[in-house]
Design an enzyme around this catalytic site. Structure first.
Site, PDB file in Angstrom:
ATOM      1  N   GLU A   1      -2.456 -22.563  20.673  1.00 34.95           N
ATOM      2  CA  GLU A   1      -1.956 -23.801  20.336  1.00 34.95           C
ATOM      3  C   GLU A   1      -3.036 -24.856  19.945  1.00 34.95           C
ATOM      4  O   GLU A   1      -3.648 -25.146  21.052  1.00 34.95           O
ATOM      5  CB  GLU A   1      -0.781 -24.253  21.318  1.00 34.95           C
ATOM      6  CG  GLU A   1       0.445 -23.358  21.596  1.00 34.95           C
ATOM      7  CD  GLU A   1       1.070 -23.706  22.927  1.00 34.95           C
ATOM      8  OE1 GLU A   1       0.758 -24.818  23.444  1.00 34.95           O
ATOM      9  OE2 GLU A   1       1.995 -22.854  23.108  1.00 34.95           O
TER      10      GLU A   1
ATOM     11  N   SER B   1       4.601 -21.026  21.213  1.00 38.88           N
ATOM     12  CA  SER B   1       5.158 -19.691  21.661  1.00 38.88           C
ATOM     13  C   SER B   1       4.211 -18.824  22.400  1.00 38.88           C
ATOM     14  O   SER B   1       3.495 -17.876  22.007  1.00 38.88           O
ATOM     15  CB  SER B   1       5.754 -19.154  20.623  1.00 38.88           C
ATOM     16  OG  SER B   1       6.171 -17.720  21.070  1.00 38.88           O
ATOM     17  N   GLU B   2       4.219 -19.067  23.811  1.00 44.79           N
ATOM     18  CA  GLU B   2       3.298 -18.140  24.656  1.00 44.79           C
ATOM     19  C   GLU B   2       3.371 -16.696  24.681  1.00 44.79           C
ATOM     20  O   GLU B   2       2.597 -15.858  24.714  1.00 44.79           O
ATOM     21  CB  GLU B   2       3.328 -18.768  26.033  1.00 44.79           C
ATOM     22  CG  GLU B   2       2.471 -20.216  26.481  1.00 44.79           C
ATOM     23  CD  GLU B   2       3.524 -21.172  25.648  1.00 44.79           C
ATOM     24  OE1 GLU B   2       2.783 -22.293  25.833  1.00 44.79           O
ATOM     25  OE2 GLU B   2       4.693 -21.066  25.611  1.00 44.79           O
TER      26      GLU B   2
ATOM     27  N   PHE C   1      -1.701 -24.357  29.541  1.00 41.29           N
ATOM     28  CA  PHE C   1      -1.550 -24.679  31.066  1.00 41.29           C
ATOM     29  C   PHE C   1      -0.935 -23.291  31.723  1.00 41.29           C
ATOM     30  O   PHE C   1      -0.189 -22.593  31.025  1.00 41.29           O
ATOM     31  CB  PHE C   1      -0.431 -25.740  31.445  1.00 41.29           C
ATOM     32  CG  PHE C   1      -1.207 -27.147  30.808  1.00 41.29           C
ATOM     33  CD1 PHE C   1      -1.966 -27.823  31.639  1.00 41.29           C
ATOM     34  CD2 PHE C   1      -0.793 -27.566  29.707  1.00 41.29           C
ATOM     35  CE1 PHE C   1      -2.521 -29.006  31.130  1.00 41.29           C
ATOM     36  CE2 PHE C   1      -1.059 -28.658  29.347  1.00 41.29           C
ATOM     37  CZ  PHE C   1      -1.997 -29.470  30.004  1.00 41.29           C
TER      38      PHE C   1
ATOM     39  N   ASP D   1       1.106 -22.933  34.091  1.00 41.20           N
ATOM     40  CA  ASP D   1       2.488 -22.796  34.180  1.00 41.20           C
ATOM     41  C   ASP D   1       3.254 -21.871  33.078  1.00 41.20           C
ATOM     42  O   ASP D   1       4.291 -21.307  33.214  1.00 41.20           O
ATOM     43  CB  ASP D   1       2.931 -24.250  34.641  1.00 41.20           C
ATOM     44  CG  ASP D   1       2.476 -25.067  35.455  1.00 41.20           C
ATOM     45  OD1 ASP D   1       2.824 -25.207  36.278  1.00 41.20           O
ATOM     46  OD2 ASP D   1       1.119 -25.233  35.216  1.00 41.20           O
TER      47      ASP D   1
ATOM     48  N   ILE E   1       2.144 -19.791  31.442  1.00 40.18           N
ATOM     49  CA  ILE E   1       1.912 -18.067  31.309  1.00 40.18           C
ATOM     50  C   ILE E   1       3.168 -17.464  31.815  1.00 40.18           C
ATOM     51  O   ILE E   1       3.406 -16.179  31.450  1.00 40.18           O
ATOM     52  CB  ILE E   1       0.751 -17.856  32.039  1.00 40.18           C
ATOM     53  CG1 ILE E   1      -0.191 -16.791  31.291  1.00 40.18           C
ATOM     54  CG2 ILE E   1       0.982 -17.462  33.397  1.00 40.18           C
ATOM     55  CD1 ILE E   1      -1.784 -16.717  31.924  1.00 40.18           C
TER      56      ILE E   1
ATOM     57  N   HIS F   1       2.985 -28.361  35.052  1.00 42.18           N
ATOM     58  CA  HIS F   1       1.812 -28.346  34.604  1.00 42.18           C
ATOM     59  C   HIS F   1       0.470 -28.097  35.435  1.00 42.18           C
ATOM     60  O   HIS F   1      -0.638 -28.270  35.183  1.00 42.18           O
ATOM     61  CB  HIS F   1       1.411 -29.494  33.665  1.00 42.18           C
ATOM     62  CG  HIS F   1       2.574 -29.698  32.689  1.00 42.18           C
ATOM     63  ND1 HIS F   1       3.754 -29.903  32.584  1.00 42.18           N
ATOM     64  CD2 HIS F   1       2.087 -29.573  31.193  1.00 42.18           C
ATOM     65  CE1 HIS F   1       4.274 -30.192  31.365  1.00 42.18           C
ATOM     66  NE2 HIS F   1       3.294 -29.810  30.493  1.00 42.18           N
TER      67      HIS F   1
END
Length: 332
Positions: A26, A57-58, A81, A83, A85, A126
């Site tokens: 991103e 969209s991770e 971040f 989180d 993941i 985060h």
């Protein structure tokens, strides 16, 4: 360089030397260059076919990275971040970390995932330290540098590894410290800890932001005659347990310090191994100092993170020193 500049330098050099390295995440393309500016200038220099800003969209970022790796590329996937993941755990841990094992070494997936922790002012979603999750899963390197030079050296080595790697960068370290960093290609071996301060009475085992905390604690302890050895692990997988064990065998006491929660954190495994392997040599059980077992609060004053005072108190407890002045331990 700062750590952010050192990482940016490593990416520039790696992409110059290997046209199979691509970056996706991103806002990684210019003019933003990543939310923490570690990819600044890459899309301008190498083009947006090699440096692509993605949708939010991770799962897609990690999945595309795995596909690219299977196609012969070496993608760098930025997850903004730590989180976030959690949305990409399947692609990273069930696919990237497993392919080389499932195919007898013929189909590796050498992705490099970068992510950031430490921004508690953004709230509990985060700022989590989730490194223990990745340490628990075989097949992926876990890197957690504390200095700009180590950050550049570790990421360079990771980009040449046949295995996937996770680089954890702490927002509190990205711009807070500057130090001399090699301007050319610089490699730091994975799985090699660094002894930052020699000592004879106790070993402080740590990484990331807590390196500075432990160094300050060691100086405070030295004022009362207690000499603490400080080890920066640098990588959590592979873990240089040989260096840790050799140190603790000499000092006969150990404290593991990290920002992750103390309950089931990385220190639990390290302390357990030390207690198992050096049971007859230890003068006191290996112990831990970590964060409180609670979601990360907005207020730093409530964080429960390790502090110099907490580390010093834990060491003094191991030594049986009660007063502020204290005395050197009798039992050697």
């Amino acid at each position: 360089m700062t750590m952010a500049a050192a990482l940016n330098s490593a990416f520039h050099l790696a992409m110059e030397n290997n046209d199979k390295i691509v970056v996706l995440g991103e806002d990684v393309a210019d003019p933003i260059g990543g939310v923490f500016k570690t990819s600044k200038g890459l899309s301008t220099k190498f083009g947006e076919l090699r440096v692509r800003s993605t949708p939010i969209s991770e799962q897609a970022i990690a999945g595309a990275a795995v596909g690219l790796a299977l196609g012969g590329y070496r993608p760098i996937a930025e997850i903004m971040f730590f989180d976030f993941i959690t949305l990409a755990m399947d692609q990273i841990l069930n696919h990237a970390a497993k392919f080389r094992y499932m195919t007898g070494g013929t189909t590796p997936a050498p992705i490099t995932v970068t992510t950031t922790i430490g921004s508690s002012h953004f709230g509990a979603q985060h700022a989590q330290s989730l490194e223990a999750w990745f340490m628990h899963t075989p097949g992926i390197n876990v890197l957690y540098p504390s200095t700009p030079s180590d950050a550049k050296g570790l990421i360079t080595t990771a980009l040449e590894s046949p295995d996937p790697s996770l680089l954890i960068q702490h927002s509190g370290l990205l711009y807070s410290v500057k130090e001399p960093v090699p301007t050319g290609i610089h490699r730091v071996p994975l799985g090699k800890a660094k002894i930052l301060r020699p000592g004879s009475d106790v070993t402080l085992i740590t990484y990331g932001t807590q390196v500075a905390v432990c160094m300050q604690a060691a100086e405070a302890l030295a004022e009362s005659g207690v000499e603490a050895e400080v080890i920066d692990l640098r990588t959590l997988v592979p873990l240089d347990f040989a260096t840790v064990e050799e140190s603790v065998e000499r000092t006969r006491r150990a404290v593991v310090v990290h920002e992750a929660t103390e309950f089931v954190g990385p220190g639990a495994e390290i302390a357990a191994r030390l207690n198992e392997r050096l049971f007859n040599e230890l003068l006191a059980p290996a112990v831990r100092v970590g964060a409180a077992y609670t979601p990360v609060p907005f207020s730093k004053s409530l964080s429960g993170y390790p502090t110099v005072d907490r580390v010093v108190a834990k060491v003094r407890g191991l030594l049986g020193l009660q007063s502020a002045a204290g005395t050197r331990p009798v039992e050697r």
